[in-house]
Design a protein around this motif. Structure first.
Motif: not given
Length: 297
Positions: A135-146
């Motif tokens: 498994s891999i997890n984290g944070f990503r910004n898509i269209y200005g949303e975290n």
């Protein structure tokens, strides 16, 4: 510097140190709590998605499979990835879940809707390069949303999958007519070809964490202010006022007013100090009387 000022400086130093330490610890705890909550939401959705996939694979596909090879009919509802994506879109139709995203991000998909972008392709390659990575997890910004994401490897473990993805010649004719011969072929058994990835909105949860943090810090500040005021009142009325009275009497005695006495004192440390001054005054009075007597003689 007066005692009151010294005490207030010590209180401020203690408060600032306490706020910094407790604020840091609190922020870490709240942030971890938020991550756990987000991760739990993502895992629940992943479990739901896999349940739909399993249902489609075991109960829907066997019924519709005989129709796959007909030229006229293509039934995408029998494909687990398709059914999962469609059900998830219904789930997202609720405004509350509109920012949730699910994708079978595939390096070489049949349906280009499932094509992995650059970010997702790196995740797939990480799974391919490390077989022990689950498994891999984290944070990503898509269209200005975290967004928080959790990704799991998608491995070809069922040989029936190769019927549609090994070569165009072995694929159902209806599939070729719908999607063509260029994409989604060349897959191999036990090969990781994609990642199941869930995106969960994180900003609102972190906003709630921020509000909770400032609320707790505000409460701590209010408690400190109350303690500081209470300490100053106590210091002024219980300690400093009595010490000032002792100082006034001592000053009178020092300039010759032997009759000056202390008021009745409580039986505490300051009271003991006052009694000591009384005994000293009494001893001084005896000494002065003896001296005067000798002078007269």
């Amino acid at each position: 510097m007066k005692i009151g000022k010294k005490v207030n400086i010590i209180l401020i130093l203690v408060f600032v140190s306490g706020i910094l330490i407790s604020g840091f610890a609190l922020s870490q705890v709240l942030e971890q709590k938020a991550k756990n909550e987000i991760s739990s939401n993502a895992r629940d959705i992943m479990h739901m998605v896999n349940s739909i996939r399993k249902y489609t694979n075991t109960q829907v596909e066997p019924i519709l499979e005989p129709k796959f090879d007909t030229k006229e009919v293509f039934i995408p509802q029998a494909i687990p990835s398709y059914s999962v994506r469609e059900v998830f879109e219904i789930f997202r139709s609720d405004k509350k879940y509109s920012n949730f995203l699910y994708k079978d991000a595939t390096l070489n998909p049949v349906n280009l809707r499932d094509k992995a972008d650059v970010f997702e392709a790196k995740i797939v390659n990480n799974f391919k390069n490390s077989s022990n990575l689950k498994s891999i997890n984290g944070f990503r910004n898509i269209y200005g949303e975290n967004l928080f994401y959790i990704a799991r490897p998608f491995k070809i473990e069922d040989e029936s999958c190769l019927r549609c993805h090994s070569t165009p010649e072995k694929a159902p004719r209806s599939q070729i007519l719908t999607y063509g011969r260029k994409n989604g072929f060349g897959w191999k058994l036990n090969e990781i070809v994609a990642t199941q990835i869930i995106y969960v909105p994180a900003q609102e949860i972190f906003n709630n964490v921020g509000r909770s943090f400032y609320l707790v810090i505000g409460v701590l500040s209010s408690v400190f202010a109350f303690i500081a005021i209470a300490m100053n009142i106590f210091l002024k009325k219980i300690i400093l006022r009595r010490i000032k009275n002792i100082a006034k009497v001592a000053e009178k005695v020092s300039i010759g007013d032997i009759e000056a006495k202390f008021d009745k004192q409580d039986k505490d440390e300051i009271g003991a100090l006052a009694e000591s001054f009384n005994r000293m005054r009494y001893s001084l009075e005896i000494a002065v009387n003896m001296l005067n007597k000798k002078i007269r003689q």
